[in-house]
Design a protein around this motif. Structure first.
Motif, mmCIF file in Angstrom:
data_model
loop_
_atom_site.group_PDB
_atom_site.id
_atom_site.type_symbol
_atom_site.label_atom_id
_atom_site.label_comp_id
_atom_site.label_asym_id
_atom_site.label_seq_id
_atom_site.Cartn_x
_atom_site.Cartn_y
_atom_site.Cartn_z
ATOM 1 N N PRO A 187 0.816 -1.215 0.000
ATOM 2 C CA PRO A 187 0.000 0.000 0.000
ATOM 3 C C PRO A 187 0.848 1.263 0.000
ATOM 4 O O PRO A 187 1.975 1.271 0.509
ATOM 5 C CB PRO A 187 -0.822 -0.124 1.285
ATOM 6 C CG PRO A 187 -0.095 -1.108 2.139
ATOM 7 C CD PRO A 187 0.668 -1.995 1.218
ATOM 8 N N TYR A 188 0.306 2.298 -0.587
ATOM 9 C CA TYR A 188 0.922 3.631 -0.607
ATOM 10 C C TYR A 188 2.316 3.608 -1.232
ATOM 11 O O TYR A 188 3.249 4.237 -0.729
ATOM 12 C CB TYR A 188 0.941 4.235 0.796
ATOM 13 C CG TYR A 188 -0.399 4.192 1.465
ATOM 14 C CD1 TYR A 188 -1.440 5.012 1.029
ATOM 15 C CD2 TYR A 188 -0.662 3.288 2.477
ATOM 16 C CE1 TYR A 188 -2.692 4.947 1.611
ATOM 17 C CE2 TYR A 188 -1.916 3.215 3.056
ATOM 18 C CZ TYR A 188 -2.933 4.046 2.624
ATOM 19 O OH TYR A 188 -4.164 3.967 3.202
ATOM 20 N N ASP A 189 2.451 2.856 -2.326
ATOM 21 C CA ASP A 189 3.719 2.745 -3.065
ATOM 22 C C ASP A 189 4.898 2.343 -2.190
ATOM 23 O O ASP A 189 6.025 2.773 -2.393
ATOM 24 C CB ASP A 189 4.040 4.057 -3.791
ATOM 25 C CG ASP A 189 3.177 4.252 -5.017
ATOM 26 O OD1 ASP A 189 2.829 3.237 -5.651
ATOM 27 O OD2 ASP A 189 2.849 5.402 -5.338
ATOM 28 N N GLY A 190 4.627 1.523 -1.172
ATOM 29 C CA GLY A 190 5.693 1.020 -0.316
ATOM 30 C C GLY A 190 6.167 1.980 0.749
ATOM 31 O O GLY A 190 7.123 1.691 1.461
ATOM 32 N N SER B 223 4.598 2.885 3.452
ATOM 33 C CA SER B 223 3.980 2.665 4.767
ATOM 34 C C SER B 223 4.435 1.361 5.423
ATOM 35 O O SER B 223 3.799 0.881 6.350
ATOM 36 C CB SER B 223 2.465 2.665 4.632
ATOM 37 O OG SER B 223 2.061 1.554 3.850
ATOM 38 N N GLU B 224 5.540 0.790 4.928
ATOM 39 C CA GLU B 224 6.096 -0.457 5.462
ATOM 40 C C GLU B 224 5.061 -1.592 5.457
ATOM 41 O O GLU B 224 5.005 -2.406 6.375
ATOM 42 C CB GLU B 224 6.648 -0.239 6.867
ATOM 43 C CG GLU B 224 7.788 0.766 6.878
ATOM 44 C CD GLU B 224 8.315 1.041 8.274
ATOM 45 O OE1 GLU B 224 7.887 0.357 9.234
ATOM 46 O OE2 GLU B 224 9.145 1.937 8.393
ATOM 47 N N GLY B 225 4.218 -1.629 4.443
ATOM 48 C CA GLY B 225 3.258 -2.713 4.274
ATOM 49 C C GLY B 225 1.974 -2.568 5.067
ATOM 50 O O GLY B 225 1.154 -3.469 5.084
ATOM 51 N N HIS B 226 1.763 -1.453 5.713
ATOM 52 C CA HIS B 226 0.571 -1.244 6.533
ATOM 53 C C HIS B 226 -0.346 -0.217 5.891
ATOM 54 O O HIS B 226 0.110 0.731 5.252
ATOM 55 C CB HIS B 226 0.959 -0.763 7.938
ATOM 56 C CG HIS B 226 1.825 -1.726 8.667
ATOM 57 N ND1 HIS B 226 1.334 -2.876 9.234
ATOM 58 C CD2 HIS B 226 3.158 -1.728 8.912
ATOM 59 C CE1 HIS B 226 2.323 -3.544 9.805
ATOM 60 N NE2 HIS B 226 3.443 -2.867 9.623
ATOM 61 N N TYR B 227 -1.639 -0.398 6.107
ATOM 62 C CA TYR B 227 -2.625 0.580 5.676
ATOM 63 C C TYR B 227 -2.828 1.592 6.787
ATOM 64 O O TYR B 227 -2.726 1.266 7.969
ATOM 65 C CB TYR B 227 -3.964 -0.097 5.333
ATOM 66 C CG TYR B 227 -3.896 -0.879 4.052
ATOM 67 C CD1 TYR B 227 -4.084 -0.251 2.838
ATOM 68 C CD2 TYR B 227 -3.630 -2.243 4.054
ATOM 69 C CE1 TYR B 227 -4.016 -0.952 1.647
ATOM 70 C CE2 TYR B 227 -3.555 -2.954 2.877
ATOM 71 C CZ TYR B 227 -3.750 -2.292 1.685
ATOM 72 O OH TYR B 227 -3.671 -3.000 0.514
ATOM 73 N N TYR B 228 -3.122 2.826 6.423
ATOM 74 C CA TYR B 228 -3.315 3.869 7.426
ATOM 75 C C TYR B 228 -4.581 3.662 8.243
ATOM 76 O O TYR B 228 -4.652 4.051 9.387
ATOM 77 C CB TYR B 228 -3.333 5.246 6.772
ATOM 78 C CG TYR B 228 -2.004 5.609 6.148
ATOM 79 C CD1 TYR B 228 -0.820 5.444 6.849
ATOM 80 C CD2 TYR B 228 -1.934 6.097 4.857
ATOM 81 C CE1 TYR B 228 0.404 5.764 6.283
ATOM 82 C CE2 TYR B 228 -0.715 6.429 4.286
ATOM 83 C CZ TYR B 228 0.456 6.259 5.006
ATOM 84 O OH TYR B 228 1.658 6.581 4.444
#
Length: 89
Positions: free
Chosen positions: A58-61, A63-68
């Motif tokens: 998510p978020y082009d990488g 966010s360290e693989g987490h969704y906000y």
């Protein structure tokens, strides 16, 4: 842009109409289909494409693989127990 004359079963009359709705359908396995549809007129399939997993996440990488916005407690419990059912519906 072509209209069509068709019999409408619900109103039991002949009508002249256009296909003016673009409908997208999502299916298991990442398949997306689109149809051009109108009232009482048979749909025309416009496209069928296969989605793919974006490896960046998510978020082009960024966010360290987490969704906000994390899933709610019930959804997270289901995901923890069963995983994300990508190929099943």
């Amino acid at each position: 842009h072509e209209g069509g004359r068709t019999y409408c079963d619900t109103s039991r009359v002949w009508i002249d109409d256009y296909r003016k709705n673009l409908v997208m359908g999502l299916a298991p396995g990442g398949v997306v289909k689109t149809w051009l549809m109108g009232v009482c007129i048979d749909p025309i399939e416009v496209s069928r494409v296969q989605g793919r997993i974006v490896e960046k996440g998510p978020y082009d990488g960024l966010s360290e693989g987490h969704y906000y916005r994390p899933p709610n407690k019930e959804s997270q419990a289901y995901i923890d127990k069963f995983g994300i059912p990508y190929g099943s519906w």
